[in-house]
Design an enzyme around this catalytic site. Structure first.
Site, PDB file in Angstrom:
ATOM      1  CE1 TYR A 108     -13.772 -45.152  23.438  1.00  0.00           C
ATOM      2  CE2 TYR A 108     -15.774 -46.336  22.822  1.00  0.00           C
ATOM      3  CZ  TYR A 108     -14.983 -45.204  22.761  1.00  0.00           C
ATOM      4  OH  TYR A 108     -15.404 -44.115  22.034  1.00  0.00           O
ATOM      5  CG  ASP A 148     -10.017 -43.960  23.687  1.00  0.00           C
ATOM      6  OD1 ASP A 148      -9.523 -43.134  24.489  1.00  0.00           O
ATOM      7  OD2 ASP A 148     -10.794 -43.644  22.772  1.00  0.00           O
ATOM      8  CG  HIS A 246      -7.883 -43.389  18.546  1.00  0.00           C
ATOM      9  ND1 HIS A 246      -7.689 -43.171  19.892  1.00  0.00           N
ATOM     10  CD2 HIS A 246      -9.159 -42.979  18.298  1.00  0.00           C
ATOM     11  CE1 HIS A 246      -8.769 -42.653  20.433  1.00  0.00           C
ATOM     12  NE2 HIS A 246      -9.682 -42.517  19.477  1.00  0.00           N
TER      13      HIS A 246
END
Length: 256
Positions: A108, A148, A246
């Site tokens: 992330y 991400d 998402h």
């Protein structure tokens, strides 16, 4: 081998929206989660340690913030929580499972959209992460980095690119950084190896009608080492249910 990645924007919220029931139907070998927004003691075994999976969490020190996880059907040989940078690891942004020669990572990367200070943090992480990735290639491992990345690489990767060239996530410096990562063939955007189509997004703002109108960004990736380039078989973005802002990215590999 099937691998799923999803930024849940709160794993407890995603659970209430049916994520784990859906996940169990996918027969994934590894599921990579970002932004759990929870501490381990807040996640009871049922449902946050799903049946038939070995589950590993790396939490942020700050409650209700960041955090990553891995669910693995096969027990890993080794799990590494954190990358070894104190500032980065305090935010719970990296966890790696090793299976023989293969490493699957849930990553992330920071967002810079909230402030100039956080954008500076993002750039600093990017600056350190590039040589880290180069070093990992030299190990000779097969690597899949899921998560991400908070960057839309090309104009095709977001709906309103013209209006976002000065916004975090589509800044020229961010996009050039990804282009450099892919430049020498050591790393590949696995999704684009099998899906060149436009309007393939993984994140939508909660503002306005972004989801309904498919005004999105593709900022979630499975980035693979060059050794796996020819192993990518299929990719899909699941949008029939909404577990988060998402969407899950599912990818199949011919591996081992």
């Amino acid at each position: 081998m099937r691998i799923i990645t999803l930024n849940t924007n709160g794993i407890r919220s995603a659970e209430r929206k049916g994520f784990f029931a859906w996940m169990q139907q996918q027969d994934a070998d590894v599921v990579c989660i970002q932004e759990t927004k929870a501490q381990l003691h807040q996640l009871p075994a049922d449902p946050f340690h799903p049946a038939n999976y070995h589950c590993f969490y790396h939490d942020a020190e700050k409650k209700g913030y960041s955090g990553v996880a891995l669910y693995c059907k096969k027990a890993p040989d080794k799990v590494i929580s954190g990358i070894g940078w104190a500032d980065f690891d305090r935010e719970g942004r990296f966890i790696e499972a090793q299976f023989g020669k293969l490493s699957v990572i849930s990553l992330y990367l920071p967002s810079g959209s909230s402030s100039e200070e956080r954008q500076a943090v993002k750039f600093n992480v990017m600056e350190r992460f590039a040589p880290y990735l180069q070093a990992r290639i030299q190990e000779g491992r097969d690597l899949i980095i899921c998560g991400d990345w908070n960057i839309a690489h090309k104009e095709i990767d977001l709906k309103n690119w013209r209006g976002n060239v000065k916004n975090s996530g589509f800044l020229p410096k961010e996009r050039a950084w990804l282009s450099q990562l892919f430049a020498d063939g050591q790393w590949w955007d696995a999704f684009r190896l099998v899906n060149p189509e436009a309007e393939q997004y993984t994140w939508w703002s909660n503002r306005g009608q972004a989801w309904a109108k498919n005004v999105g960004w593709r900022i979630d990736y499975q980035i693979v080492s060059g050794s796996l380039k020819d192993k990518v078989q299929a990719a899909s973005i699941y949008k029939d249910q909404r577990f988060s802002d998402h969407a899950p990215l599912l990818m199949d590999y011919d591996y081992p």
